[in-house]
Motif scaffolding. Structure first.
Motif, PDB file in Angstrom:
ATOM      1  N   PHE A   1      48.793  40.859  47.262  1.00  0.00           N
ATOM      2  CA  PHE A   1      49.245  42.009  46.571  1.00  0.00           C
ATOM      3  C   PHE A   1      48.057  43.109  46.517  1.00  0.00           C
ATOM      4  CE2 PHE A   1      49.640  44.413  42.753  1.00  0.00           C
ATOM      5  CZ  PHE A   1      51.029  45.134  43.017  1.00  0.00           C
ATOM      6  N   LEU A   2      47.170  42.569  45.942  1.00  0.00           N
ATOM      7  CA  LEU A   2      45.872  43.329  45.427  1.00  0.00           C
ATOM      8  C   LEU A   2      45.339  43.928  46.394  1.00  0.00           C
ATOM      9  CD1 LEU A   2      44.612  41.362  42.501  1.00  0.00           C
ATOM     10  CD2 LEU A   2      45.533  43.467  42.265  1.00  0.00           C
ATOM     11  N   HIS A   3      45.018  43.124  47.712  1.00  0.00           N
ATOM     12  CA  HIS A   3      44.609  43.682  48.966  1.00  0.00           C
ATOM     13  C   HIS A   3      45.103  44.894  49.392  1.00  0.00           C
ATOM     14  CE1 HIS A   3      43.388  43.541  53.227  1.00  0.00           C
ATOM     15  NE2 HIS A   3      42.061  43.142  52.874  1.00  0.00           N
TER      16      HIS A   3
ATOM     17  N   GLY B   1      43.226  53.873  49.272  1.00  0.00           N
ATOM     18  CA  GLY B   1      42.048  54.750  49.922  1.00  0.00           C
ATOM     19  C   GLY B   1      40.628  54.791  49.269  1.00  0.00           C
ATOM     20  N   THR B   2      40.637  53.753  48.154  1.00  0.00           N
ATOM     21  CA  THR B   2      39.414  53.951  47.357  1.00  0.00           C
ATOM     22  C   THR B   2      38.237  53.522  48.004  1.00  0.00           C
ATOM     23  OG1 THR B   2      40.269  52.096  46.082  1.00  0.00           O
ATOM     24  CG2 THR B   2      40.434  54.256  45.211  1.00  0.00           C
ATOM     25  N   ALA B   3      37.048  53.698  47.737  1.00  0.00           N
ATOM     26  CA  ALA B   3      35.790  53.092  48.306  1.00  0.00           C
ATOM     27  C   ALA B   3      35.564  51.724  47.516  1.00  0.00           C
ATOM     28  CB  ALA B   3      34.551  54.123  48.260  1.00  0.00           C
ATOM     29  N   GLY B   4      34.796  50.978  48.396  1.00  0.00           N
ATOM     30  CA  GLY B   4      34.284  49.856  47.655  1.00  0.00           C
ATOM     31  C   GLY B   4      35.542  48.715  47.643  1.00  0.00           C
ATOM     32  N   ALA B   5      36.276  48.415  48.605  1.00  0.00           N
ATOM     33  CA  ALA B   5      37.535  47.781  48.411  1.00  0.00           C
ATOM     34  C   ALA B   5      37.119  46.255  48.082  1.00  0.00           C
ATOM     35  CB  ALA B   5      38.444  47.657  49.759  1.00  0.00           C
ATOM     36  N   ASP B   6      36.128  45.744  48.733  1.00  0.00           N
ATOM     37  CA  ASP B   6      35.811  44.485  48.293  1.00  0.00           C
ATOM     38  C   ASP B   6      35.444  44.180  46.926  1.00  0.00           C
ATOM     39  OD1 ASP B   6      36.301  43.505  50.879  1.00  0.00           O
ATOM     40  OD2 ASP B   6      34.312  43.394  51.581  1.00  0.00           O
ATOM     41  N   ARG B   7      34.496  45.117  46.207  1.00  0.00           N
ATOM     42  CA  ARG B   7      34.207  45.147  44.906  1.00  0.00           C
ATOM     43  C   ARG B   7      35.508  45.431  44.042  1.00  0.00           C
ATOM     44  NH1 ARG B   7      32.288  42.146  41.973  1.00  0.00           N
ATOM     45  NH2 ARG B   7      31.372  42.913  40.142  1.00  0.00           N
TER      46      ARG B   7
ATOM     47  N   LEU C   1      38.450  44.244  44.638  1.00  0.00           N
ATOM     48  CA  LEU C   1      39.182  43.087  44.720  1.00  0.00           C
ATOM     49  C   LEU C   1      38.676  42.217  43.667  1.00  0.00           C
ATOM     50  CD1 LEU C   1      41.625  41.647  45.855  1.00  0.00           C
ATOM     51  CD2 LEU C   1      40.107  40.843  47.585  1.00  0.00           C
ATOM     52  N   GLU C   2      37.286  42.115  43.598  1.00  0.00           N
ATOM     53  CA  GLU C   2      36.568  41.057  42.999  1.00  0.00           C
ATOM     54  C   GLU C   2      36.729  41.624  41.339  1.00  0.00           C
ATOM     55  OE1 GLU C   2      34.264  37.964  41.578  1.00  0.00           O
ATOM     56  OE2 GLU C   2      35.248  38.157  43.483  1.00  0.00           O
ATOM     57  N   LEU C   3      36.770  42.864  41.176  1.00  0.00           N
ATOM     58  CA  LEU C   3      37.096  43.141  39.740  1.00  0.00           C
ATOM     59  C   LEU C   3      38.474  42.766  39.303  1.00  0.00           C
ATOM     60  CD1 LEU C   3      35.238  46.512  39.636  1.00  0.00           C
ATOM     61  CD2 LEU C   3      34.337  44.358  38.698  1.00  0.00           C
ATOM     62  N   MET C   4      39.403  43.090  40.181  1.00  0.00           N
ATOM     63  CA  MET C   4      40.642  42.841  39.767  1.00  0.00           C
ATOM     64  C   MET C   4      41.079  41.196  39.856  1.00  0.00           C
ATOM     65  SD  MET C   4      42.029  45.539  38.965  1.00  0.00           S
ATOM     66  CE  MET C   4      43.941  44.712  38.909  1.00  0.00           C
ATOM     67  N   LEU C   5      40.434  40.521  40.551  1.00  0.00           N
ATOM     68  CA  LEU C   5      40.728  39.040  40.591  1.00  0.00           C
ATOM     69  C   LEU C   5      39.389  38.203  40.916  1.00  0.00           C
ATOM     70  CD1 LEU C   5      43.042  36.901  40.667  1.00  0.00           C
ATOM     71  CD2 LEU C   5      43.119  36.892  43.286  1.00  0.00           C
ATOM     72  N   PRO C   6      38.642  38.310  39.832  1.00  0.00           N
ATOM     73  CA  PRO C   6      37.297  37.712  39.753  1.00  0.00           C
ATOM     74  C   PRO C   6      37.336  36.076  40.126  1.00  0.00           C
ATOM     75  CG  PRO C   6      37.656  38.304  37.520  1.00  0.00           C
ATOM     76  CD  PRO C   6      38.705  38.695  38.460  1.00  0.00           C
ATOM     77  N   SER C   7      36.319  35.390  40.549  1.00  0.00           N
ATOM     78  CA  SER C   7      36.315  33.970  40.470  1.00  0.00           C
ATOM     79  C   SER C   7      36.027  33.310  39.204  1.00  0.00           C
ATOM     80  CB  SER C   7      34.929  33.397  41.296  1.00  0.00           C
ATOM     81  OG  SER C   7      33.762  34.085  40.752  1.00  0.00           O
ATOM     82  N   GLY C   8      35.754  34.085  38.207  1.00  0.00           N
ATOM     83  CA  GLY C   8      35.462  33.505  36.605  1.00  0.00           C
ATOM     84  C   GLY C   8      36.428  33.778  36.005  1.00  0.00           C
ATOM     85  N   VAL C   9      36.668  33.510  34.645  1.00  0.00           N
ATOM     86  CA  VAL C   9      37.641  33.990  33.739  1.00  0.00           C
ATOM     87  C   VAL C   9      37.531  35.372  33.186  1.00  0.00           C
ATOM     88  CG1 VAL C   9      38.781  33.593  31.601  1.00  0.00           C
ATOM     89  CG2 VAL C   9      38.254  31.422  33.070  1.00  0.00           C
ATOM     90  N   SER C  10      38.705  36.023  33.452  1.00  0.00           N
ATOM     91  CA  SER C  10      38.638  37.491  32.681  1.00  0.00           C
ATOM     92  C   SER C  10      39.553  37.730  32.079  1.00  0.00           C
ATOM     93  CB  SER C  10      38.321  38.611  33.923  1.00  0.00           C
ATOM     94  OG  SER C  10      38.145  39.852  33.504  1.00  0.00           O
ATOM     95  N   TYR C  11      39.739  38.111  30.723  1.00  0.00           N
ATOM     96  CA  TYR C  11      40.756  38.138  30.072  1.00  0.00           C
ATOM     97  C   TYR C  11      41.328  39.721  30.282  1.00  0.00           C
ATOM     98  CZ  TYR C  11      39.267  34.279  27.450  1.00  0.00           C
ATOM     99  OH  TYR C  11      38.596  33.117  26.812  1.00  0.00           O
TER     100      TYR C  11
END
Length: 438
Positions: free
Chosen positions: A78-80, A87-93, A95-105
């Motif tokens: 969905f996020l991808h 159309g925003t720049a830095g898609a990979d970054r 995605l990581e901010l929205m679904l990081p590998s660590g716990v993010s409240y």
């Protein structure tokens, strides 16, 4: 029909909570005639995930309730799509901010915000997996009762639906943007043991969360109230107040926000940082947007994992990262408090660019303050000894990294705020999510 999103983010087994929140969704649909989208965002391991799928599949169909249970693979897809369409720049970054590998409240709630947009919802109502509802006369006491009654209404209209009003009359024409309560039960396990081992050390550590310059009596009161929720008194009758809600009086397991708030500004996506998801509560308060504070408090409890040695170290890291985030957040909150009504544009909407500027400015703080905070933590933990000394060793090894992470987290938050409007718009045009139960 008005649609709302009742969301339960989880990364642990919580079948009982899923069933209880589904009952709250049914109550909301039945009592208020709305369409409730129950959104379970699941980051659990395979075994817990499978159990949750069985739990969701066994939920009885309820008119007006639609259930969505999404694992991380489904969330990522969905996020991808949303990020690509934005159309925003830095898609990979992003995605990581929205679904990081660590716990993010913050990130788990940000995902709920975007899913709510895709579902056409007017509000998001958040619960946590380590909470239960109070009961009165054998019936559960659901917070959604106050949330659906007041959220989005003009404050002057909501005044007749609450027990009392303490709102500035100048804000009466503004819509209610937030409805929240707190929790009752045991004190946060992350700090309760510190308090029992050495109250003086506890005061030193929690004192780091109090803004400089507070009179000593206020400082002590803030320390005494921190991490305790609404105490231990059980629910006996409704008490609700139309007011500018203090972030100190609500908990993120018991909160509802209008899309007029989260549609403009997200939460900080910092990983392993407790308290990072309270940002919008401060923003609503400082922008003088009306809210309702109620006493349908949720019962707080902690899982066994949180009391284990592994859980202990994980949560102490999150607590310390919160202490390091505090100077940056405090700078932002000082700016939003000064800005007040000017945080709103001519249409009464939050100006995201003004918030982003304040967040970005906070990255320029002298890192010496956080180095000194780590000194306090190190001395305090070593005085406590035992596994706190072990935690002190681990923190010492990451000292420079932790200070830099606190700064970088705010820089990335500013980046996300800049991209947020495009992400929200792209989410609104997303295809409907698959329905598990209707």
């Amino acid at each position: 029909m008005r649609r709302v999103c009742l969301t339960l983010p989880t990364n642990r087994p919580c079948a009982e909570t899923i069933r209880a929140v589904a009952e709250e969704a049914a109550y909301g649909a039945r009592r208020f005639g709305v369409e409730v989208h129950l959104l379970v965002l699941d980051s659990s391991g395979a075994e817990a995930l499978a159990g949750h799928r069985e739990t969701v599949a066994a939920l009885p169909p309820v008119p007006g309730v639609v259930v969505h249970h999404l694992d991380e693979t489904e969330q990522r897809a969905f996020l991808h799509g949303v990020i690509a369409r934005s159309g925003t720049a830095g898609a990979d970054r992003l995605l990581e901010l929205m679904l990081p590998s660590g716990v993010s409240y913050g990130a788990c709630t940000n995902r709920a915000f975007l899913f709510a947009e895709a579902l056409g919802c007017a509000s998001v109502h958040r619960r946590d997996s380590d909470s239960r509802y109070q009961h009165l006369d054998g019936e559960p006491v659901f917070p959604i009762h106050h949330e659906l009654a007041a959220l989005g209404r003009r404050a002057s209209d909501a005044a007749g639906l609450v027990s009392r009003s303490r709102l500035d009359p100048a804000c009466a024409d503004r819509p209610v943007a937030l409805v929240g309560g707190s929790f009752v039960g045991e004190m946060s396990v992350d700090v309760a043991e510190i308090h029992s081992l050495d109250p003086a050390v506890y005061e030193d550590l929690i004192g780091l969360t109090v803004p400089d310059g507070y009179p000593e009596i206020w400082r002590r009161n803030l320390i005494a109230e921190s991490f305790r929720g609404a105490g231990t008194t059980g629910f006996t009758r409704d008490l609700s107040t139309l007011t500018s809600v203090s972030p100190m009086r609500v908990d993120m397991c018991n909160i509802a926000l209008s899309r007029a708030v989260y549609g403009r500004v997200p939460l900080p996506p910092a990983t392993d940082t407790i308290g990072s998801d309270y940002f919008l509560l401060h923003l609503v308060h400082d922008a003088r947007l009306p809210g309702v504070l109620h006493n349908r408090h949720i019962i707080n409890f902690h899982t066994g994992e949180r009391r284990s040695d592994r859980g202990f170290l994980a949560y102490q890291l999150r607590f310390v990262k919160f202490l390091l985030a505090t100077p940056h957040l405090r700078t932002v909150y000082a700016g939003t408090a000064t800005a007040g009504d000017s945080l709103l544009d001519a249409g009464g909407e939050i100006r995201a660019s003004a918030v982003a500027d304040l967040v970005r400015s906070s990255t320029r703080l002298d890192p010496l303050e956080n180095a000194e905070r780590l000194d306090v933590v190190d001395r305090s933990y070593r005085k406590l000894g035992g596994r706190y000394a072990t935690a002190a060793d681990l923190l010492a090894d990451r000292r420079a990294q932790l200070v830099e992470e606190a700064r970088a987290d705010m820089a990335e938050f500013a980046l996300l705020i800049d991209a947020w409007a495009a992400l929200v718009h792209a989410s609104r045009t997303h295809r409907p999510l698959p329905e598990d139960t209707a």
